[in-house]
Write a protein that holds these residues in place. Sequence first.
Motif, PDB file in Angstrom:
ATOM      1  N   PRO A  21       0.841  -1.203   0.000  1.00 26.14           N
ATOM      2  CA  PRO A  21       0.000   0.000   0.000  1.00 26.14           C
ATOM      3  C   PRO A  21       0.880   1.260   0.000  1.00 26.14           C
ATOM      4  CG  PRO A  21      -0.778  -1.564   1.650  1.00 26.14           C
ATOM      5  CD  PRO A  21       0.535  -2.093   1.132  1.00 26.14           C
ATOM      6  N   GLU A  66     -15.155 -11.414   6.372  1.00 23.51           N
ATOM      7  CA  GLU A  66     -16.016 -10.579   7.212  1.00 23.51           C
ATOM      8  C   GLU A  66     -15.283 -10.029   8.430  1.00 23.51           C
ATOM      9  OE1 GLU A  66     -19.483  -9.437   7.704  1.00 23.51           O
ATOM     10  OE2 GLU A  66     -18.762  -9.308   5.641  1.00 23.51           O
ATOM     11  N   GLN A  67     -14.141 -10.640   8.731  1.00 24.92           N
ATOM     12  CA  GLN A  67     -13.507 -10.328  10.010  1.00 24.92           C
ATOM     13  C   GLN A  67     -12.272  -9.461   9.857  1.00 24.92           C
ATOM     14  OE1 GLN A  67     -12.856 -14.087  11.883  1.00 24.92           O
ATOM     15  NE2 GLN A  67     -15.027 -14.407  12.287  1.00 24.92           N
ATOM     16  N   ILE A  68     -12.126  -8.867   8.702  1.00 25.46           N
ATOM     17  CA  ILE A  68     -10.966  -8.011   8.484  1.00 25.46           C
ATOM     18  C   ILE A  68     -11.278  -6.586   8.954  1.00 25.46           C
ATOM     19  CG2 ILE A  68      -9.467  -7.002   6.719  1.00 25.46           C
ATOM     20  CD1 ILE A  68      -9.824  -9.470   5.035  1.00 25.46           C
ATOM     21  N   TYR A  69     -10.350  -5.985   9.701  1.00 21.13           N
ATOM     22  CA  TYR A  69     -10.429  -4.560   9.985  1.00 21.13           C
ATOM     23  C   TYR A  69     -10.080  -3.813   8.715  1.00 21.13           C
ATOM     24  CZ  TYR A  69     -10.459  -4.816  15.115  1.00 21.13           C
ATOM     25  OH  TYR A  69     -10.788  -5.022  16.418  1.00 21.13           O
ATOM     26  N   ARG A 129      -8.119  -9.753  19.572  1.00 21.83           N
ATOM     27  CA  ARG A 129      -8.342  -9.302  18.207  1.00 21.83           C
ATOM     28  C   ARG A 129      -7.036  -9.091  17.459  1.00 21.83           C
ATOM     29  NH1 ARG A 129     -13.582  -5.421  19.403  1.00 21.83           N
ATOM     30  NH2 ARG A 129     -15.035  -7.175  19.531  1.00 21.83           N
ATOM     31  N   GLU A 130      -5.933  -9.213  18.160  1.00 19.35           N
ATOM     32  CA  GLU A 130      -4.635  -9.200  17.479  1.00 19.35           C
ATOM     33  C   GLU A 130      -3.775 -10.260  18.126  1.00 19.35           C
ATOM     34  OE1 GLU A 130      -1.677  -8.229  19.162  1.00 19.35           O
ATOM     35  OE2 GLU A 130      -2.706  -7.552  20.962  1.00 19.35           O
ATOM     36  N   GLU A 149      -2.322  -3.527   4.768  1.00 22.69           N
ATOM     37  CA  GLU A 149      -2.212  -4.216   3.483  1.00 22.69           C
ATOM     38  C   GLU A 149      -3.379  -3.785   2.586  1.00 22.69           C
ATOM     39  OE1 GLU A 149      -0.843  -5.444   0.861  1.00 22.69           O
ATOM     40  OE2 GLU A 149       0.424  -6.760   2.069  1.00 22.69           O
ATOM     41  N   PHE A 183     -10.207   5.238  12.075  1.00 25.88           N
ATOM     42  CA  PHE A 183     -11.365   4.534  11.531  1.00 25.88           C
ATOM     43  C   PHE A 183     -12.216   4.048  12.696  1.00 25.88           C
ATOM     44  CE2 PHE A 183      -9.160   0.414  12.260  1.00 25.88           C
ATOM     45  CZ  PHE A 183      -7.848   0.840  12.269  1.00 25.88           C
ATOM     46  N   PHE A 238     -10.545  -0.131   6.127  1.00 25.77           N
ATOM     47  CA  PHE A 238     -10.904   1.287   6.120  1.00 25.77           C
ATOM     48  C   PHE A 238     -10.342   1.907   4.850  1.00 25.77           C
ATOM     49  CE2 PHE A 238      -6.629   2.365   7.781  1.00 25.77           C
ATOM     50  CZ  PHE A 238      -6.287   1.165   8.381  1.00 25.77           C
ATOM     51  N   ASP A 298      -7.974  -5.603  -1.226  1.00 20.45           N
ATOM     52  CA  ASP A 298      -8.296  -6.553  -2.305  1.00 20.45           C
ATOM     53  C   ASP A 298      -7.436  -7.805  -2.247  1.00 20.45           C
ATOM     54  OD1 ASP A 298     -10.203  -4.843  -3.192  1.00 20.45           O
ATOM     55  OD2 ASP A 298      -9.050  -4.076  -4.889  1.00 20.45           O
ATOM     56  N   LYS A 346     -16.446  -2.182  14.275  1.00 20.13           N
ATOM     57  CA  LYS A 346     -17.845  -2.500  14.003  1.00 20.13           C
ATOM     58  C   LYS A 346     -18.783  -2.085  15.128  1.00 20.13           C
ATOM     59  CE  LYS A 346     -16.617  -6.175  10.841  1.00 20.13           C
ATOM     60  NZ  LYS A 346     -16.500  -7.619  10.632  1.00 20.13           N
ATOM     61  N   LEU A 368      -6.043  -4.021   8.035  1.00 23.25           N
ATOM     62  CA  LEU A 368      -5.035  -4.633   8.901  1.00 23.25           C
ATOM     63  C   LEU A 368      -5.039  -6.121   8.588  1.00 23.25           C
ATOM     64  CD1 LEU A 368      -5.861  -2.783  12.231  1.00 23.25           C
ATOM     65  CD2 LEU A 368      -4.231  -2.142  10.443  1.00 23.25           C
ATOM     66  N   TYR A 427     -11.123  -9.392  13.617  1.00 26.52           N
ATOM     67  CA  TYR A 427     -12.209  -8.821  14.388  1.00 26.52           C
ATOM     68  C   TYR A 427     -13.179  -9.921  14.728  1.00 26.52           C
ATOM     69  CZ  TYR A 427     -15.734  -5.544  15.850  1.00 26.52           C
ATOM     70  OH  TYR A 427     -16.652  -4.843  16.589  1.00 26.52           O
ATOM     71  N   PHE A 429      -4.441  -9.221  12.691  1.00 26.44           N
ATOM     72  CA  PHE A 429      -5.671  -8.728  13.302  1.00 26.44           C
ATOM     73  C   PHE A 429      -6.872  -9.515  12.821  1.00 26.44           C
ATOM     74  CE2 PHE A 429      -2.685  -5.365  13.654  1.00 26.44           C
ATOM     75  CZ  PHE A 429      -2.996  -4.736  14.832  1.00 26.44           C
TER      76      PHE A 429
END
Lengths: 424, 424
Positions: free
Chosen positions: A10, B64-67, B122-123, B49, A69, B69, B52, A72, B79, B113, B111
Amino acid sequence: MGEQLSFDAPRGMRDFYPSDMIWRNKVFDAFRAAAEAAGFQPYDSCVVENYDLLARKAGEEVGEQIYHFYDKSERHIALRPEMTPTLARMVAQKQKELSFPLKWTTIAQCFRYERMTKGRKREHYQWNIDIIGEDSVLAEVEVISAACDALRRMGLSSADFKVHVSSRRLLGEVLERSGVPADRHAQVFLALDKRGKMPDSEISAMLADGGLEESLIEKVFQILSLSDLEAVRAYLGEEASSSKALSDLDALFSLAATAGFADCLVFDIGVIRGLSYYTGIVFECFDTKGEFRAVFGGGRYDNLLTTIGGEPTGAVGLGFGDVVVTELLKSRLGEDAVLSRKGIAVGFMCDEQRDAAVKLASSLRASGEAVDLSLRAQKPKKFFSRADSSNAAKAVFIGPDDLERGFGKLKDLQTREEVEICLT
Amino acid sequence: MGEQLSFDAPRGMRDFYPSDMIWRNKVFDAFRAAAEAAGFQPYDSCVVENYDLLARKAGEEVGEQIYHFYDKSERHIALRPEMTPTLARMVAQKQKELSFPLKWTTIAQCFRYERMTKGRKREHYQWNIDIIGEDSVLAEVEVISAACDALRRMGLSSADFKVHVSSRRLLGEVLERSGVPADRHAQVFLALDKRGKMPDSEISAMLADGGLEESLIEKVFQILSLSDLEAVRAYLGEEASSSKALSDLDALFSLAATAGFADCLVFDIGVIRGLSYYTGIVFECFDTKGEFRAVFGGGRYDNLLTTIGGEPTGAVGLGFGDVVVTELLKSRLGEDAVLSRKGIAVGFMCDEQRDAAVKLASSLRASGEAVDLSLRAQKPKKFFSRADSSNAAKAVFIGPDDLERGFGKLKDLQTREEVEICLT
């Protein structure tokens, strides 16, 4: 599946390939060793921090530049731009249990969303060392000493860098003495902090815009020409003897001489440190050729814990990024300075020698060696070519004859000398 | 300013105080040492990162569980939940220049979520070792060997843990043999992966819901009772001799015996590994008492680079989190196992001895010692109490008499023995 994605990191973020990691490890190892030698204890926290905590301290320019950010549950979180707010939070959380003074250290990844100018990435690693709960100037001495020690461990000497030391309190006293009223000091600090980044004429203009009279602006520049503590002492006149700021600086230079790193220090009344939270001695390290941005910086900040609601606590800290020092090292030591041969490559010619190679690799590892074991049978030329390019120090290639004899040849890849090594 | 903020870390994120860092460093040091001994080279990248890239591989449940933004230029970033997509990206970026096979390692913060169940943060940090560009089963052997070595370096033995090894390809062959059609295998893998997390009756129901006949469900459970490679060989009958999956597993166990860690392995046909991208041998490490979740897991994944648009490349990798192994170590070795005395505390009674203390600290540090120097004059009782509670190995406290004599007393805080140490 299969559509090609971008393979780039990124924007503003760094990838570290193994060749980059050699440099990074050289720098990080020096950070860790210097911190340990000086009795600092490691701590760490997550790069994700509460936004409110970061915004509280962020000061003049950082607030806008935080990556932030919502999770959820609509919690406002952010990637920390620096470690100090987190340090303050962690200390405040256990302020009743911890045994002060604390001497803490971390290497923290920090994020800043800023313009992509040369050398400025959006993330960097910052070595932090902080002493919390100590008013004595020996705290400043220990922090600066550890930072100089890290630079020495990286291979630099006092000929390569100088730590520029001043005191915001002393500058305040001198300004007061010259007739600049106390309520203008913050504004003067802000303008002087831009020195080197803009011409002095613009700094004059900034001061004039802020309403400082022509005669006082002249005095401000006169003050900047005070080049050593004796000149400051003379300027302060009889007030010098009652100046705690001056006696602290005297003590700092004297203790640095006792500790043997006075050659790394210079007095520089122009050192301000942008962040408004510093309250006393401040310092910034530059390469002596003046080619790079500051290598590290820090100072005394006595109000940090009260800012977030903790108990008042004297503190001294330092932030030392990985980017500038790595550029400086590459420039001074050369790009190849980190290349050193190490480890043993073990290979084999046919599948019949695979077991022998696996066994040899195991026993070498058990004796403490780092072993890069080839994963398939290969020709000697290919094996030695890889061993050489991967900077192995030694190599053993097992062929049918070796297995029959029960001995292989351990070859020094530098000297080309060979010694026999048992395969059974 | 001054209003009290929360001093807690963001929900699910961990703070590491110095007492926590002792454990973390024990674990990380073992990771690094084991990787180095096995010839893996370090790499790293940023925790931020491209979304996509992560979504491409994320598979069944991670997406669904990716942080995630957006940055200010509306780039979709996140993350990372794991390191493998980043590894694939970095390899694909330089696929033409890199010399394969790669043996790479990193300790990456990741990470996720997810619900905050016990032990799930969560991490976490995940040690990754990967071999990329090698089809030989010796790649699997080297990866598992390094992981077992790390556990041994932490103080555990094969009595404490076992690596459960299987092969998805072998399970596929066995299912085929038993009459489960190939297009149902993925569904069976998914159901079997839930074993241990839900009762077998529910797994049966899952398989039935997926349209698998009663008789085939019975056969699936029969397969799960195949407890060693001989039983599998017998089940496959004459197809056994042509099974590459079986001969690879045979070779893996045989090479592990040669390398001396066969006692750490067990065959377990029930090991599936949820992530759908594994293609061959898979493995998962559990504590022998069955008290904790998996300590590490991994396997062969041959399609990763093609998934993101790179060239086809065989690969074996392993992820080894810091959370479970730390719980396991504390349980098996005891909470105090990491407490060891080290370093020298140096203190002084009055300001007159400060210079002598600073000088002594400097010379001890120059000789390689870690020195915690007191920052102000203090009473001996206070000094020794802090030296003791901070686990210093030795201490020197300089009083007026010592300074006059030119010698201080270097005290061993364990044995209480004292030796003279020169102060000049």
